[in-house]
Motif scaffolding. Structure first.
Motif, PDB file in Angstrom:
ATOM      1  N   ARG A  19       0.778  -1.345   0.056  1.00 23.01           N
ATOM      2  CA  ARG A  19       0.112   0.072  -0.150  1.00 23.01           C
ATOM      3  C   ARG A  19       0.707   1.316  -0.115  1.00 23.01           C
ATOM      4  NH1 ARG A  19      -3.072  -2.214   4.255  1.00 23.01           N
ATOM      5  NH2 ARG A  19      -4.019  -3.807   3.825  1.00 23.01           N
ATOM      6  N   ALA A  20       1.969   1.060   0.696  1.00 27.57           N
ATOM      7  CA  ALA A  20       2.832   2.513   0.690  1.00 27.57           C
ATOM      8  C   ALA A  20       3.572   2.909  -0.382  1.00 27.57           C
ATOM      9  CB  ALA A  20       3.695   2.340   1.838  1.00 27.57           C
ATOM     10  N   LEU A  21       3.996   1.639  -0.997  1.00 26.36           N
ATOM     11  CA  LEU A  21       4.585   1.566  -2.407  1.00 26.36           C
ATOM     12  C   LEU A  21       3.668   2.289  -3.377  1.00 26.36           C
ATOM     13  CD1 LEU A  21       6.319  -1.616  -2.682  1.00 26.36           C
ATOM     14  CD2 LEU A  21       7.645   0.464  -2.578  1.00 26.36           C
ATOM     15  N   VAL A  22       2.498   1.965  -3.580  1.00 22.62           N
ATOM     16  CA  VAL A  22       1.382   2.415  -4.451  1.00 22.62           C
ATOM     17  C   VAL A  22       1.159   4.111  -4.063  1.00 22.62           C
ATOM     18  CG1 VAL A  22      -0.700   1.948  -5.464  1.00 22.62           C
ATOM     19  CG2 VAL A  22       0.836   0.215  -5.090  1.00 22.62           C
ATOM     20  N   ASN A  23       0.872   4.155  -2.910  1.00 21.38           N
ATOM     21  CA  ASN A  23       0.481   5.581  -2.589  1.00 21.38           C
ATOM     22  C   ASN A  23       1.479   6.584  -2.176  1.00 21.38           C
ATOM     23  OD1 ASN A  23      -2.171   4.613  -2.851  1.00 21.38           O
ATOM     24  ND2 ASN A  23      -2.073   3.461  -0.965  1.00 21.38           N
ATOM     25  N   THR A  24       2.605   6.387  -2.055  1.00 21.27           N
ATOM     26  CA  THR A  24       3.674   7.271  -1.640  1.00 21.27           C
ATOM     27  C   THR A  24       4.701   7.241  -2.539  1.00 21.27           C
ATOM     28  OG1 THR A  24       5.004   5.871   0.035  1.00 21.27           O
ATOM     29  CG2 THR A  24       3.046   6.890   0.914  1.00 21.27           C
ATOM     30  N   ASN A  25       5.999   8.089  -2.440  1.00 20.36           N
ATOM     31  CA  ASN A  25       6.811   8.323  -3.128  1.00 20.36           C
ATOM     32  C   ASN A  25       8.078   8.209  -2.334  1.00 20.36           C
ATOM     33  OD1 ASN A  25       5.819   8.647  -6.010  1.00 20.36           O
ATOM     34  ND2 ASN A  25       5.604  10.812  -5.178  1.00 20.36           N
ATOM     35  N   ASP A  26       7.821   7.613  -1.238  1.00 21.04           N
ATOM     36  CA  ASP A  26       8.932   7.212  -0.140  1.00 21.04           C
ATOM     37  C   ASP A  26       9.628   6.340  -0.555  1.00 21.04           C
ATOM     38  OD1 ASP A  26       7.875   9.100   1.545  1.00 21.04           O
ATOM     39  OD2 ASP A  26       6.618   7.610   2.813  1.00 21.04           O
ATOM     40  N   SER A  27      11.077   6.283  -0.342  1.00 23.10           N
ATOM     41  CA  SER A  27      12.035   5.240  -0.590  1.00 23.10           C
ATOM     42  C   SER A  27      11.676   3.815  -0.180  1.00 23.10           C
ATOM     43  CB  SER A  27      13.410   5.562  -0.350  1.00 23.10           C
ATOM     44  OG  SER A  27      13.715   5.249   1.188  1.00 23.10           O
ATOM     45  N   VAL A  28      11.955   2.793  -1.123  1.00 21.83           N
ATOM     46  CA  VAL A  28      11.716   1.410  -0.808  1.00 21.83           C
ATOM     47  C   VAL A  28      12.376   1.234   0.697  1.00 21.83           C
ATOM     48  CG1 VAL A  28      11.859  -1.025  -1.388  1.00 21.83           C
ATOM     49  CG2 VAL A  28      11.556   0.658  -3.135  1.00 21.83           C
ATOM     50  N   ALA A  29      13.578   1.341   0.789  1.00 24.24           N
ATOM     51  CA  ALA A  29      14.023   1.014   2.238  1.00 24.24           C
ATOM     52  C   ALA A  29      13.292   1.705   3.263  1.00 24.24           C
ATOM     53  CB  ALA A  29      15.742   1.775   2.082  1.00 24.24           C
ATOM     54  N   ASP A  30      12.807   3.157   3.314  1.00 23.36           N
ATOM     55  CA  ASP A  30      12.166   3.694   4.337  1.00 23.36           C
ATOM     56  C   ASP A  30      11.011   3.030   4.580  1.00 23.36           C
ATOM     57  OD1 ASP A  30      14.124   5.498   4.605  1.00 23.36           O
ATOM     58  OD2 ASP A  30      13.219   7.179   3.542  1.00 23.36           O
ATOM     59  N   GLY A  52       5.670 -11.471  -7.268  1.00 23.26           N
ATOM     60  CA  GLY A  52       6.539 -11.757  -8.440  1.00 23.26           C
ATOM     61  C   GLY A  52       7.471 -10.762  -9.087  1.00 23.26           C
ATOM     62  N   CYS A  53       7.804  -9.885  -8.173  1.00 19.57           N
ATOM     63  CA  CYS A  53       8.705  -8.900  -8.761  1.00 19.57           C
ATOM     64  C   CYS A  53       9.247  -8.106  -7.607  1.00 19.57           C
ATOM     65  CB  CYS A  53       8.022  -7.929  -9.664  1.00 19.57           C
ATOM     66  SG  CYS A  53       6.749  -6.889  -9.083  1.00 19.57           S
ATOM     67  N   THR A  54      10.330  -7.327  -7.721  1.00 20.78           N
ATOM     68  CA  THR A  54      10.793  -6.503  -6.627  1.00 20.78           C
ATOM     69  C   THR A  54       9.838  -5.211  -6.370  1.00 20.78           C
ATOM     70  OG1 THR A  54      11.801  -5.045  -8.268  1.00 20.78           O
ATOM     71  CG2 THR A  54      13.280  -7.182  -7.650  1.00 20.78           C
ATOM     72  N   PRO A  55      10.158  -4.903  -5.112  1.00 18.86           N
ATOM     73  CA  PRO A  55       9.076  -3.673  -4.695  1.00 18.86           C
ATOM     74  C   PRO A  55       9.314  -2.614  -5.799  1.00 18.86           C
ATOM     75  CG  PRO A  55      10.260  -4.484  -2.920  1.00 18.86           C
ATOM     76  CD  PRO A  55      10.913  -5.047  -4.087  1.00 18.86           C
ATOM     77  N   ARG A  56      10.503  -2.207  -6.321  1.00 18.04           N
ATOM     78  CA  ARG A  56      10.784  -1.030  -7.358  1.00 18.04           C
ATOM     79  C   ARG A  56       9.919  -1.343  -8.445  1.00 18.04           C
ATOM     80  NH1 ARG A  56      15.738  -0.285  -6.220  1.00 18.04           N
ATOM     81  NH2 ARG A  56      15.392   1.616  -4.684  1.00 18.04           N
ATOM     82  N   GLU A  57      10.048  -2.582  -9.119  1.00 14.87           N
ATOM     83  CA  GLU A  57       9.279  -3.052 -10.353  1.00 14.87           C
ATOM     84  C   GLU A  57       7.747  -2.963 -10.239  1.00 14.87           C
ATOM     85  OE1 GLU A  57      12.684  -6.384 -11.902  1.00 14.87           O
ATOM     86  OE2 GLU A  57      10.858  -6.953 -10.667  1.00 14.87           O
ATOM     87  N   GLU A  62       2.318  -0.465 -10.938  1.00 15.67           N
ATOM     88  CA  GLU A  62       1.287   0.072 -10.225  1.00 15.67           C
ATOM     89  C   GLU A  62       0.976   1.662 -10.791  1.00 15.67           C
ATOM     90  OE1 GLU A  62      -1.431  -1.181  -8.473  1.00 15.67           O
ATOM     91  OE2 GLU A  62      -0.442  -3.088  -9.035  1.00 15.67           O
ATOM     92  N   GLN A  63       2.257   2.348 -10.596  1.00 13.90           N
ATOM     93  CA  GLN A  63       2.021   3.674 -11.025  1.00 13.90           C
ATOM     94  C   GLN A  63       1.879   3.722 -12.564  1.00 13.90           C
ATOM     95  OE1 GLN A  63       5.519   5.370  -9.399  1.00 13.90           O
ATOM     96  NE2 GLN A  63       4.829   5.950  -7.723  1.00 13.90           N
ATOM     97  N   SER A  64       2.299   3.104 -13.408  1.00 15.87           N
ATOM     98  CA  SER A  64       1.944   3.184 -14.908  1.00 15.87           C
ATOM     99  C   SER A  64       0.686   3.013 -15.224  1.00 15.87           C
ATOM    100  CB  SER A  64       2.940   2.284 -15.663  1.00 15.87           C
ATOM    101  OG  SER A  64       2.611   0.912 -15.639  1.00 15.87           O
TER     102      SER A  64
END
Length: 68
Positions: A19-30, A52-57, A62-64
């Motif tokens: 949820r945080a990956l999709v809804n924020t621009n915070d770094s993956v590590a944070d 099935g992929c890395t958080p960055r991928e 999701e953003q695309s």
């Protein structure tokens, strides 16, 4: 549930990470740190198994979806 307590805890945490990956621009590590995923190797393993992929991928995918 057919999983260990550790599996369950990480699956819940990974849900919050997603949820945080999709809804924020915070770094993956944070994001991982904020949600208690301090063991990077284990956290990445659970994330890849779940999505099935890395958080960055995953974030890029999701953003695309929402770009016009």
């Amino acid at each position: 549930m057919n999983c260990t307590v550790t599996d369950y805890i990480y699956l819940v945490r990974i849900g919050y990470v997603h949820r945080a990956l999709v809804n924020t621009n915070d770094s993956v590590a944070d994001i991982f740190e904020r949600h208690g995923c301090t063991n990077h190797h284990l956290s990445m393993k659970y994330f890849r198994n779940q999505y099935g992929c890395t958080p960055r991928e995953h974030r890029k995918k999701e953003q695309s979806k929402y770009k016009t």
